[in-house]
Write a protein that holds these residues in place. Structure first.
Motif, PDB file in Angstrom:
ATOM      1  N   GLU A  24       0.849  -1.193   0.000  1.00 39.95           N
ATOM      2  CA  GLU A  24       0.000   0.000   0.000  1.00 39.95           C
ATOM      3  C   GLU A  24       0.883   1.240   0.000  1.00 39.95           C
ATOM      4  O   GLU A  24       1.876   1.309   0.730  1.00 39.95           O
ATOM      5  CB  GLU A  24      -0.916   0.012   1.225  1.00 39.95           C
ATOM      6  N   ARG A  25       0.541   2.218  -0.839  1.00 38.79           N
ATOM      7  CA  ARG A  25       1.356   3.416  -0.965  1.00 38.79           C
ATOM      8  C   ARG A  25       0.572   4.642  -0.503  1.00 38.79           C
ATOM      9  O   ARG A  25      -0.509   4.932  -1.005  1.00 38.79           O
ATOM     10  CB  ARG A  25       1.800   3.613  -2.426  1.00 38.79           C
ATOM     11  N   LEU A  26       1.146   5.357   0.466  1.00 35.97           N
ATOM     12  CA  LEU A  26       0.511   6.561   0.977  1.00 35.97           C
ATOM     13  C   LEU A  26       1.513   7.702   0.991  1.00 35.97           C
ATOM     14  O   LEU A  26       2.695   7.500   1.248  1.00 35.97           O
ATOM     15  CB  LEU A  26      -0.014   6.337   2.400  1.00 35.97           C
ATOM     16  N   ALA A  36      -6.489   4.240   7.038  1.00 41.62           N
ATOM     17  CA  ALA A  36      -7.503   3.609   7.877  1.00 41.62           C
ATOM     18  C   ALA A  36      -8.134   2.479   7.071  1.00 41.62           C
ATOM     19  O   ALA A  36      -9.299   2.165   7.218  1.00 41.62           O
ATOM     20  CB  ALA A  36      -8.544   4.622   8.307  1.00 41.62           C
ATOM     21  N   SER A  37      -7.344   1.890   6.183  1.00 37.35           N
ATOM     22  CA  SER A  37      -7.854   0.887   5.264  1.00 37.35           C
ATOM     23  C   SER A  37      -8.199  -0.406   5.990  1.00 37.35           C
ATOM     24  O   SER A  37      -7.560  -0.795   6.963  1.00 37.35           O
ATOM     25  CB  SER A  37      -6.815   0.593   4.174  1.00 37.35           C
ATOM     26  N   LEU A  38      -9.211  -1.084   5.475  1.00 38.34           N
ATOM     27  CA  LEU A  38      -9.576  -2.404   5.958  1.00 38.34           C
ATOM     28  C   LEU A  38      -9.084  -3.439   4.955  1.00 38.34           C
ATOM     29  O   LEU A  38      -9.185  -3.248   3.743  1.00 38.34           O
ATOM     30  CB  LEU A  38     -11.092  -2.515   6.131  1.00 38.34           C
ATOM     31  N   LEU A  39      -8.571  -4.534   5.455  1.00 39.05           N
ATOM     32  CA  LEU A  39      -8.017  -5.596   4.614  1.00 39.05           C
ATOM     33  C   LEU A  39      -9.109  -6.579   4.236  1.00 39.05           C
ATOM     34  O   LEU A  39      -9.764  -7.165   5.104  1.00 39.05           O
ATOM     35  CB  LEU A  39      -6.900  -6.317   5.362  1.00 39.05           C
ATOM     36  N   GLY A  92      -8.085  -2.989  10.077  1.00 42.86           N
ATOM     37  CA  GLY A  92      -9.081  -4.013  10.366  1.00 42.86           C
ATOM     38  C   GLY A  92      -9.203  -4.996   9.219  1.00 42.86           C
ATOM     39  O   GLY A  92      -8.567  -4.845   8.174  1.00 42.86           O
ATOM     40  N   ILE A  93     -10.038  -6.018   9.439  1.00 42.86           N
ATOM     41  CA  ILE A  93     -10.233  -7.085   8.454  1.00 42.86           C
ATOM     42  C   ILE A  93     -11.720  -7.237   8.167  1.00 42.86           C
ATOM     43  O   ILE A  93     -12.552  -7.127   9.069  1.00 42.86           O
ATOM     44  CB  ILE A  93      -9.673  -8.423   8.981  1.00 42.86           C
ATOM     45  N   ASP A 112      -2.045  -1.506  11.877  1.00 38.22           N
ATOM     46  CA  ASP A 112      -2.716  -0.835  12.985  1.00 38.22           C
ATOM     47  C   ASP A 112      -3.884  -1.679  13.482  1.00 38.22           C
ATOM     48  O   ASP A 112      -4.930  -1.161  13.862  1.00 38.22           O
ATOM     49  CB  ASP A 112      -3.197   0.551  12.540  1.00 38.22           C
ATOM     50  N   PHE A 113      -3.713  -2.996  13.485  1.00 34.43           N
ATOM     51  CA  PHE A 113      -4.767  -3.897  13.931  1.00 34.43           C
ATOM     52  C   PHE A 113      -4.933  -3.831  15.447  1.00 34.43           C
ATOM     53  O   PHE A 113      -3.953  -3.670  16.181  1.00 34.43           O
ATOM     54  CB  PHE A 113      -4.437  -5.343  13.533  1.00 34.43           C
ATOM     55  N   ASN A 114      -6.184  -4.004  15.897  1.00 37.54           N
ATOM     56  CA  ASN A 114      -6.449  -4.112  17.325  1.00 37.54           C
ATOM     57  C   ASN A 114      -7.108  -5.461  17.611  1.00 37.54           C
ATOM     58  O   ASN A 114      -7.108  -6.351  16.771  1.00 37.54           O
ATOM     59  CB  ASN A 114      -7.308  -2.937  17.821  1.00 37.54           C
ATOM     60  N   ASP A 115      -7.708  -5.616  18.774  1.00 41.00           N
ATOM     61  CA  ASP A 115      -8.266  -6.907  19.179  1.00 41.00           C
ATOM     62  C   ASP A 115      -9.405  -7.403  18.283  1.00 41.00           C
ATOM     63  O   ASP A 115      -9.775  -8.569  18.343  1.00 41.00           O
ATOM     64  CB  ASP A 115      -8.776  -6.828  20.619  1.00 41.00           C
TER      65      ASP A 115
END
Length: 266
Positions: free
Chosen positions: A103-105, A113-116, A139-140, A164-167
């Protein structure tokens, strides 16, 4: 062209069968350059389109440039010529995907804040190693058309570091029961907001949760990972209590720069 007589009927049938065989062979040879299976080649191009869609404008030609479709340029072998793709030499199915830092930013203006979309990887029935590190995913999600519990059955190594994944991703990860290596360093995992955590990953041998910083209390589910040999919890300053019931195969435990005050069960 004259038709076959009754005496020549057997020879005509043989000739027709041989012609059909040669046609099939020629068709297959026409597709040899594609290397991997057509379904997987198409799936790879969908992955490329996904990364372009979540990247900042202006990076299209810099994202997986070797992954080209028939309309993009000269045909290429997606197993041998496409960066980050490794295939089984016999089945020509994709076994390994390395998509780290894809991913390029824009460094100054881009905020990720992309979701996979994990559904993109379901077509790869022999996928054993997947590296998605350094993409800033938060996130996923999966398309409902896919059965997440029936996919990625052979996945052994998953690298989600530097995202930047969380629980919220733990319930999904807990379905990937074939995993032996899981890398989650440099994310935002807390480890105490889900009841099961990673408890179902009974085949897991190496787990890296270093540098999450938000991890605190007692990590749920780790006591069930009886095949775990390597556990890295370093640089988690809020982790104060570590509880294990039985980790008989644990050989390496890294607790550097943690706030550990109590270790139970070891």
């Amino acid at each position: 062209m004259k038709s076959c007589s009754a005496m020549e009927s057997t020879s005509c049938i043989k000739f027709s069968l041989m012609s059909l065989i040669w046609i099939i062979v020629l068709i297959n040879e026409m597709h040899v350059y594609k290397g991997c299976l057509e379904t997987e080649r198409t799936a790879l191009l969908e992955i490329k389109s996904f990364f372009i869609s979540v990247s900042d404008i202006g990076y299209d030609d810099k994202i997986l440039p070797s992954w080209v479709g028939e309309d993009d340029g000269m045909p290429s072998d997606c197993c041998d010529d496409w960066e980050g793709v490794m295939c089984n030499v016999t089945t020509r199915r994709v076994m390994q995907l390395s998509l780290n830092y894809t991913e390029r930013l824009n460094y100054y203006d881009g905020t990720s804040a992309s979701l996979l979309n994990m559904s993109l990887f379901h077509p790869f029935e022999e996928l054993q190693s997947l590296d998605l590190s350094g993409n800033g995913f938060a996130g996923i999600y999966e398309n409902r058309a896919y059965d997440s519990f029936g996919s990625l059955k052979q996945l052994k190594m998953l690298n989600l570091a530097f995202n930047d994944f969380n629980d919220s991703i733990l319930p999904y990860l807990n379905t990937l029961t074939s995993l032996t290596t899981l890398i989650l360093n440099w994310n935002s995992i807390e480890g105490s907001r889900t009841k099961q955590g990673l408890a179902k990953l009974k085949n897991l041998e190496a787990l890296d949760l270093s540098s999450n910083y938000y991890i605190h209390g007692s990590l749920e589910g780790l006591a069930n990972l009886t095949n775990l040999q390597v556990l890295d919890l370093s640089y988690n300053q809020n982790l104060t209590t570590l509880g294990f019931a039985d980790l008989p195969n644990l050989k390496t435990l890294d607790l550097r720069y943690c706030g550990i005050t109590t270790i139970q069960g070891i």
